[in-house]
Design a protein around this motif. Structure first.
Motif, PDB file in Angstrom:
ATOM      1  N   PHE A 112      10.613  33.647  62.685  1.00 36.42           N
ATOM      2  CA  PHE A 112      10.974  32.783  64.216  1.00 36.42           C
ATOM      3  C   PHE A 112       9.876  32.503  64.932  1.00 36.42           C
ATOM      4  O   PHE A 112       8.974  33.088  65.378  1.00 36.42           O
ATOM      5  N   THR A 113       9.663  30.893  65.341  1.00 35.24           N
ATOM      6  CA  THR A 113       8.480  30.710  65.834  1.00 35.24           C
ATOM      7  C   THR A 113       8.553  29.394  66.956  1.00 35.24           C
ATOM      8  O   THR A 113       9.966  28.799  66.057  1.00 35.24           O
ATOM      9  N   ASN A 114       7.825  29.765  67.962  1.00 35.12           N
ATOM     10  CA  ASN A 114       8.411  28.202  67.904  1.00 35.12           C
ATOM     11  C   ASN A 114       6.271  27.678  68.267  1.00 35.12           C
ATOM     12  O   ASN A 114       5.785  28.182  68.890  1.00 35.12           O
ATOM     13  N   CYS A 115       5.740  26.498  67.781  1.00 38.44           N
ATOM     14  CA  CYS A 115       4.404  26.244  67.556  1.00 38.44           C
ATOM     15  C   CYS A 115       3.753  25.469  68.797  1.00 38.44           C
ATOM     16  O   CYS A 115       3.149  25.453  69.401  1.00 38.44           O
ATOM     17  N   VAL A 116       5.207  24.845  69.375  1.00 44.71           N
ATOM     18  CA  VAL A 116       4.819  23.826  71.184  1.00 44.71           C
ATOM     19  C   VAL A 116       4.258  25.284  72.210  1.00 44.71           C
ATOM     20  O   VAL A 116       3.284  24.928  72.510  1.00 44.71           O
ATOM     21  N   LYS A 117       4.941  26.373  72.248  1.00 43.18           N
ATOM     22  CA  LYS A 117       4.298  27.172  73.100  1.00 43.18           C
ATOM     23  C   LYS A 117       3.880  28.456  72.295  1.00 43.18           C
ATOM     24  O   LYS A 117       3.690  29.672  73.514  1.00 43.18           O
ATOM     25  N   ASP A 118       3.028  28.789  71.248  1.00 43.66           N
ATOM     26  CA  ASP A 118       2.356  29.407  70.475  1.00 43.66           C
ATOM     27  C   ASP A 118       3.423  31.030  69.963  1.00 43.66           C
ATOM     28  O   ASP A 118       2.788  32.306  69.926  1.00 43.66           O
ATOM     29  N   GLU A 119       4.891  30.729  70.386  1.00 47.99           N
ATOM     30  CA  GLU A 119       5.286  31.921  70.070  1.00 47.99           C
ATOM     31  C   GLU A 119       5.409  32.354  69.300  1.00 47.99           C
ATOM     32  O   GLU A 119       6.230  31.988  67.725  1.00 47.99           O
ATOM     33  N   ASN A 120       5.477  33.534  68.483  1.00 47.86           N
ATOM     34  CA  ASN A 120       4.896  34.228  67.830  1.00 47.86           C
ATOM     35  C   ASN A 120       4.690  34.316  66.515  1.00 47.86           C
ATOM     36  O   ASN A 120       4.748  34.894  65.676  1.00 47.86           O
ATOM     37  N   VAL A 121       3.431  32.833  67.114  1.00 49.57           N
ATOM     38  CA  VAL A 121       2.491  32.385  65.610  1.00 49.57           C
ATOM     39  C   VAL A 121       1.952  33.800  64.851  1.00 49.57           C
ATOM     40  O   VAL A 121       1.325  33.639  64.080  1.00 49.57           O
ATOM     41  N   LYS A 122       1.362  34.358  66.640  1.00 51.49           N
ATOM     42  CA  LYS A 122       0.051  36.015  65.944  1.00 51.49           C
ATOM     43  C   LYS A 122       0.955  36.308  64.809  1.00 51.49           C
ATOM     44  O   LYS A 122      -0.028  36.875  64.744  1.00 51.49           O
ATOM     45  N   GLN A 123       2.339  35.993  64.569  1.00 51.97           N
ATOM     46  CA  GLN A 123       2.013  37.061  63.362  1.00 51.97           C
ATOM     47  C   GLN A 123       2.358  36.559  62.259  1.00 51.97           C
ATOM     48  O   GLN A 123       2.506  36.951  61.132  1.00 51.97           O
ATOM     49  N   VAL A 124       1.788  35.710  61.953  1.00 55.17           N
ATOM     50  CA  VAL A 124       1.834  35.427  60.654  1.00 55.17           C
ATOM     51  C   VAL A 124       0.399  35.486  59.685  1.00 55.17           C
ATOM     52  O   VAL A 124       0.584  35.835  58.810  1.00 55.17           O
ATOM     53  N   ILE A 125      -0.246  35.539  60.409  1.00 52.66           N
ATOM     54  CA  ILE A 125      -1.654  36.255  59.729  1.00 52.66           C
ATOM     55  C   ILE A 125      -1.545  37.840  58.939  1.00 52.66           C
ATOM     56  O   ILE A 125      -2.097  37.907  57.939  1.00 52.66           O
ATOM     57  N   PRO A 126      -0.861  38.079  60.232  1.00 54.08           N
ATOM     58  CA  PRO A 126      -1.135  39.360  59.711  1.00 54.08           C
ATOM     59  C   PRO A 126      -0.169  39.686  58.673  1.00 54.08           C
ATOM     60  O   PRO A 126       0.148  40.024  57.845  1.00 54.08           O
ATOM     61  N   MET A 127       0.604  39.432  58.914  1.00 55.51           N
ATOM     62  CA  MET A 127       2.170  39.644  57.642  1.00 55.51           C
ATOM     63  C   MET A 127       1.216  38.251  56.162  1.00 55.51           C
ATOM     64  O   MET A 127       1.750  39.141  55.038  1.00 55.51           O
ATOM     65  N   VAL A 128       1.067  37.348  56.736  1.00 51.29           N
ATOM     66  CA  VAL A 128       0.729  36.463  55.367  1.00 51.29           C
ATOM     67  C   VAL A 128      -0.823  37.516  55.029  1.00 51.29           C
ATOM     68  O   VAL A 128      -1.050  37.582  53.267  1.00 51.29           O
ATOM     69  N   THR A 129      -1.512  38.717  55.547  1.00 50.34           N
ATOM     70  CA  THR A 129      -2.865  39.084  54.756  1.00 50.34           C
ATOM     71  C   THR A 129      -2.167  40.335  54.542  1.00 50.34           C
ATOM     72  O   THR A 129      -2.625  40.623  53.283  1.00 50.34           O
ATOM     73  N   GLU A 130      -1.041  40.746  54.812  1.00 51.76           N
ATOM     74  CA  GLU A 130      -0.254  42.216  53.857  1.00 51.76           C
ATOM     75  C   GLU A 130       0.229  41.993  52.773  1.00 51.76           C
ATOM     76  O   GLU A 130       0.227  42.098  51.256  1.00 51.76           O
ATOM     77  N   LEU A 131       1.248  40.208  52.854  1.00 53.81           N
ATOM     78  CA  LEU A 131       1.282  40.161  51.630  1.00 53.81           C
ATOM     79  C   LEU A 131       0.642  39.774  50.841  1.00 53.81           C
ATOM     80  O   LEU A 131       0.994  40.001  49.393  1.00 53.81           O
ATOM     81  N   ILE A 132      -0.628  38.999  50.780  1.00 47.58           N
ATOM     82  CA  ILE A 132      -1.669  39.137  50.106  1.00 47.58           C
ATOM     83  C   ILE A 132      -2.432  40.032  49.157  1.00 47.58           C
ATOM     84  O   ILE A 132      -3.074  40.342  47.694  1.00 47.58           O
ATOM     85  N   GLY A 133      -1.933  41.084  50.177  1.00 45.66           N
ATOM     86  CA  GLY A 133      -3.508  42.495  49.943  1.00 45.66           C
ATOM     87  C   GLY A 133      -2.141  43.546  49.151  1.00 45.66           C
ATOM     88  O   GLY A 133      -2.865  43.794  47.822  1.00 45.66           O
ATOM     89  N   SER A 134      -0.842  42.890  49.052  1.00 47.41           N
ATOM     90  CA  SER A 134      -0.434  44.339  47.607  1.00 47.41           C
ATOM     91  C   SER A 134       0.300  43.118  46.575  1.00 47.41           C
ATOM     92  O   SER A 134       1.420  42.854  45.789  1.00 47.41           O
ATOM     93  N   SER A 135      -0.269  41.975  47.007  1.00 48.01           N
ATOM     94  CA  SER A 135       0.038  41.020  45.384  1.00 48.01           C
ATOM     95  C   SER A 135      -0.927  41.300  44.380  1.00 48.01           C
ATOM     96  O   SER A 135      -2.311  41.653  45.293  1.00 48.01           O
ATOM     97  N   CYS A 136      -0.867  39.748  43.961  1.00 50.32           N
ATOM     98  CA  CYS A 136      -1.942  40.594  42.331  1.00 50.32           C
ATOM     99  C   CYS A 136      -2.777  39.106  42.215  1.00 50.32           C
ATOM    100  O   CYS A 136      -1.792  38.242  42.295  1.00 50.32           O
ATOM    101  N   ARG A 137      -4.210  39.181  42.647  1.00 51.14           N
ATOM    102  CA  ARG A 137      -4.810  37.847  43.463  1.00 51.14           C
ATOM    103  C   ARG A 137      -4.829  37.007  41.353  1.00 51.14           C
ATOM    104  O   ARG A 137      -6.147  36.454  41.502  1.00 51.14           O
ATOM    105  N   TYR A 138      -4.805  37.848  40.565  1.00 49.41           N
ATOM    106  CA  TYR A 138      -5.112  37.212  38.958  1.00 49.41           C
ATOM    107  C   TYR A 138      -7.127  36.590  39.318  1.00 49.41           C
ATOM    108  O   TYR A 138      -7.996  37.758  40.131  1.00 49.41           O
ATOM    109  N   HIS A 139      -7.529  35.740  39.009  1.00 45.99           N
ATOM    110  CA  HIS A 139      -8.525  35.314  38.674  1.00 45.99           C
ATOM    111  C   HIS A 139      -9.141  35.049  40.798  1.00 45.99           C
ATOM    112  O   HIS A 139     -10.190  35.203  40.708  1.00 45.99           O
TER     113      HIS A 139
END
Ligand SMILES: Nc1nc2c(ncn2[C@@H]2O[C@H](COP(=O)(O)OP(=O)(O)OP(=O)(O)O)[C@@H](O)[C@H]2O)c(=O)[nH]1
Length: 334
Positions: A110-137
């Motif tokens: 859950f985020t509030n992009c006007v006040k930047d609430e919780n937005v800092k969690q997005v990139i670490p979560m994305v990085t973890e998701l990509i890290g545990s997935s198969c990126r193929y080519h």
């Protein structure tokens, strides 16, 4: 002594509508059919993408998402960002998460992009998701690429700008607007992080080609995902009043200086128009000659009611409370 709106409402023994009249409303006409093109373009870029970040409105966490996203883009790691949390009543957040997990959506924030609430969690979560997935080519590629998708006006561009503020200390890269359809250029590639090096593709909002029920359509409209005049401001104002009363959210009573809560939209809009001075003199021809009568400007009043709600001045709301309580829209497709 000043009575709270809730007490006022009880005092007059008010009762609320059990359902909203949905028949005869043609939801198909509310939603433009040109959006398939955007989705096609997004599909064609998929091979460049490591993760999909889907943005949706936190006031409707369980309805109104485009099912085609899941079908056509669903092969990549997926993060659901429920934005505008400042406008949403999240008392039942736990239940919402369980519901979404039941639909296979495990990565939710859950985020509030006007006040930047919780937005800092997005990139670490994305990085973890990509890290545990198969990126193929894309395995050899050191930079990550994410695609931001969602229905119109949910805050995709605001999320991008917020990410850049947080991670790059940079300003706006994507245009933000109060009306749906601001992002028209498909696929601008924007840097959002240095370490890890991450780029992001902004996309225009894409609604489902068919909305499963009129009520879902009305919720999407209240959240501003479709131009108001296509649905009709007075219809939307009536649905808003119906929702606020059912959820016992009576802040509008005080805000507009009404004597008590009321379920009759015409009466409410009349008071709103008088309070705002949005009235006009019209000549009416009677049997005994012309008389001047003061007529409330209903469309103007409806617009103000909607605007005030969308600014959060009528309090946070959970428009999917019925779904959470196991009451799907009465007119939903089976
Ligand atoms: N209250 C609140 N408003 C927000 C939030 N995020 C975005 N908004 C507002 O919502 C409106 C739409 O934001 P955009 O970022 O333009 O939305 P979008 O999804 O890119 O819109 P399209 O380009 O139409 O697809 C703007 O008025 C933003 O200021 C939020 O977290 N809270």
């Amino acid at each position: 002594m000043r009575l709270s709106p809730r007490v006022l409402c009880r005092a007059v023994g008010a009762t609320w509508r059990e359902s909203f009249p949905l028949h005869g409303r043609d939801v198909a006409r509310w939603f433009p059919g040109h959006m398939a093109k955007g989705l096609k373009k997004m599909q064609s870029c998929l091979k460049l993408v490591d993760c999909i970040v889907e943005v949706h409105d936190a006031r409707i966490p369980l309805s109104g998402r485009n099912p085609l996203f899941q079908e056509t883009l669903g092969l990549k790691p997926h993060l659901l960002v429920l934005n505008k949390m400042d406008l949403a009543d999240l008392t039942e957040q736990q239940k919402i998460m369980q519901h979404l997990e039941g639909e296979g959506l495990k990565n939710v924030i859950f985020t509030n992009c006007v006040k930047d609430e919780n937005v800092k969690q997005v990139i670490p979560m994305v990085t973890e998701l990509i890290g545990s997935s198969c990126r193929y080519h894309r395995r050899e590629n050191l930079e990550y690429c994410i695609m931001v998708i969602g229905v119109p006006n949910v805050g995709k561009s605001s999320l991008i700008n917020s990410l850049r503020r947080q991670h790059l200390r940079k300003g706006k890269a994507a245009r933000v607007g109060g009306e749906p359809g601001i992002t028209r250029a498909v696929m601008s590639r924007i840097q959002v992080s240095e370490r890890p090096l991450m780029f992001l593709l902004d996309t225009p909002g894409v609604l489902a080609p068919r909305i499963d029920s009129v009520e879902t359509g009305l919720k999407l409209a209240l959240c501003g995902t479709v131009l108001d005049h296509l649905v009709g401001e007075e219809t939307m104002a009536d649905y808003l009043l119906y929702t606020l009363n059912r959820h016992q959210l009576f802040a509008y009573v005080q805000h507009y200086g009404l004597g008590a809560a009321c379920d009759d939209i015409e009466r409410v809009l009349k008071c709103v128009a008088v309070k705002l001075g949005k009235t006009q003199k019209v000549k009416v021809l009677t049997g005994t000659g012309d008389v001047n009568v003061i007529q409330p400007n209903y469309p103007e009043a409806a617009r103000d009611f909607l605007r005030t709600f969308r600014r959060g001045q009528l309090g946070p709301v959970m428009l999917d409370l019925d779904v959470l309580q196991g009451r799907p829209p009465a007119d939903a497709d089976p």
